[in-house]
Design an enzyme around this catalytic site. Structure first.
Site, PDB file in Angstrom:
ATOM      1  N   ARG A 225      33.887  37.263  40.346  1.00  0.00           N
ATOM      2  CA  ARG A 225      34.798  38.275  39.810  1.00  0.00           C
ATOM      3  C   ARG A 225      35.522  37.650  38.630  1.00  0.00           C
ATOM      4  NH1 ARG A 225      32.257  41.448  42.177  1.00  0.00           N
ATOM      5  NH2 ARG A 225      32.887  42.891  43.818  1.00  0.00           N
ATOM      6  N   GLU A 254      37.429  44.647  33.531  1.00  0.00           N
ATOM      7  CA  GLU A 254      36.245  45.521  33.416  1.00  0.00           C
ATOM      8  C   GLU A 254      36.671  46.987  33.440  1.00  0.00           C
ATOM      9  OE1 GLU A 254      33.369  44.458  36.395  1.00  0.00           O
ATOM     10  OE2 GLU A 254      33.543  42.338  35.902  1.00  0.00           O
ATOM     11  N   HIS A 272      28.298  43.283  34.428  1.00  0.00           N
ATOM     12  CA  HIS A 272      28.397  43.321  35.898  1.00  0.00           C
ATOM     13  C   HIS A 272      27.166  43.991  36.521  1.00  0.00           C
ATOM     14  CE1 HIS A 272      31.458  43.308  39.440  1.00  0.00           C
ATOM     15  NE2 HIS A 272      30.217  43.131  39.883  1.00  0.00           N
TER      16      HIS A 272
HETATM   17  O1  LIG Z   1      29.707  42.959  42.528  1.00  0.00           O
HETATM   18  C1  LIG Z   1      29.005  43.183  43.462  1.00  0.00           C
HETATM   19  C2  LIG Z   1      29.319  42.867  44.840  1.00  0.00           C
HETATM   20  O2  LIG Z   1      30.463  42.492  45.125  1.00  0.00           O
HETATM   21  O3  LIG Z   1      28.437  42.978  45.685  1.00  0.00           O
END
Ligand SMILES: O=CC(=O)O
Length: 309
Positions: A225, A254, A272
């Site tokens: 993240r 984001e 992402h």
């Molecule tokens: O970003 C994707 C997830 O957390 O699976």
């Protein structure tokens, strides 16, 4: 009448699985509220969703997935609502994305492609020079399911692999060395692969001190993240050359991406898409349906997030 489950977001790939898994157990109702306010009204007593017992939630950027930082788990728990995620289903796809970013940044492939599209056909110059992976020390920060897959995929490249985690993971291959002290770990790395979940404890985990402990010219890859890295500190380190490159699938705000990152040609950026492939998405959607089934039939389930167990 079967209890109702609200579909907040679509079942793109696991639609056919819904009947098999939830047929007779729950009725899936589509989300029709047009705004957040309307949704709250719809959930209030007498509203059209007042009798829902479960929600399948797909969020614009986080979607169903392993990371659940976009869900107010504490508030849910306080109301006796269980929250589950889809770990495991995302491991391969995310690890492969991380490997792509590792290779692309080391070899400067993004620079090469952009240059080709602009009419060039030459390798990166000395300024942008590419490096080989073999013999490099690659460190995985966070040795969960995704980190383990990363380790296994990177090993054949001939890298020295290290990992740092709160505690050793007995599933880690024996030649992937555990380093318990964070700064001792960071100081050895040519590449840091970030794979820790975002929580209040890990926000800004990779900050100025951590980045500056890494060797000059080293690389960071982040498929976890955005906010686990202090983005400002990372950009400064890229600008002054302390960091040689970064490969990012995730960002602090984001879907906004800092213009200074977009302007850098020697880094690799993805929107992402770590888990974006049909097979992984289907696995994730299916896992979410299985979670709902488990919860509705047993009141618990294997994928309840740790805070709710
Ligand atoms: O970003 C994707 C997830 O957390 O699976």
């Amino acid at each position: 009448m079967a209890p109702k489950v609200l579909l907040m977001g679509e079942l793109f790939w696991a639609g056919p699985d819904a009947e098999e898994l939830l047929g007779g157990i729950a009725e899936l109702v589509p989300m029709e509220s047009q705004s957040r306010e309307e949704f709250f009204q719809d959930c209030a007593p007498g509203g059209r969703y007042s009798d829902i017992v479960g929600i399948y939630h797909e969020h614009l950027s986080d979607k169903i997935g392993a990371g659940y930082d976009s869900v107010g788990v504490k508030a849910a728990k306080a109301r006796g609502i269980g929250v589950s995620n889809t770990p495991g289903a995302v491991d391969k796809a995310t690890a492969i994305t991380a490997v792509f970013l590792l290779v692309a940044t080391m070899r400067r492939f993004s620079w090469c492609e952009a240059n080709l599209r602009a009419g060039g056909f030459n390798p990166p110059g000395v300024e942008e020079s590419a490096r080989d992976l073999s013999g490099k020390t690659v460190g995985i920060l966070g040795m969960g399911g995704i980190g383990l897959k990363m380790a296994n995929y990177i090993r054949p490249f001939g890298c020295n692999l290290l990992y740092h985690n709160r505690r050793p993971n007995s599933l880690a291959p024996p030649d992937v060395k555990y380093v318990s002290e964070l700064y001792e770990f960071l100081g050895q790395l040519d590449v840091l692969m970030v794979s820790i979940p975002l929580s209040e404890k890990t926000r800004g985990f990779v900050g100025v001190k951590e980045i500056r402990t890494m060797k000059k010219g080293s690389i960071i890859v982040n498929t976890a993240r955005g906010p686990v890295i202090d983005e400002e500190a990372m950009i400064k380190a890229l600008q002054d050359g302390h960091l040689g490159s970064v490969g990012l699938d995730v960002f602090t705000k984001e879907p906004e991406v800092d213009q200074r990152l977009k302007d850098m040609k020697h880094i690799t950026l993805l929107p992402h898409v770590g888990t974006e492939n049909q097979e992984a998405r289907r696995k994730m959607e299916r896992t979410a349906l299985v979670n709902l089934k488990e919860f509705l039939t047993t009141g618990t389930g294997p994928n309840l997030v740790p805070e709710c167990q």
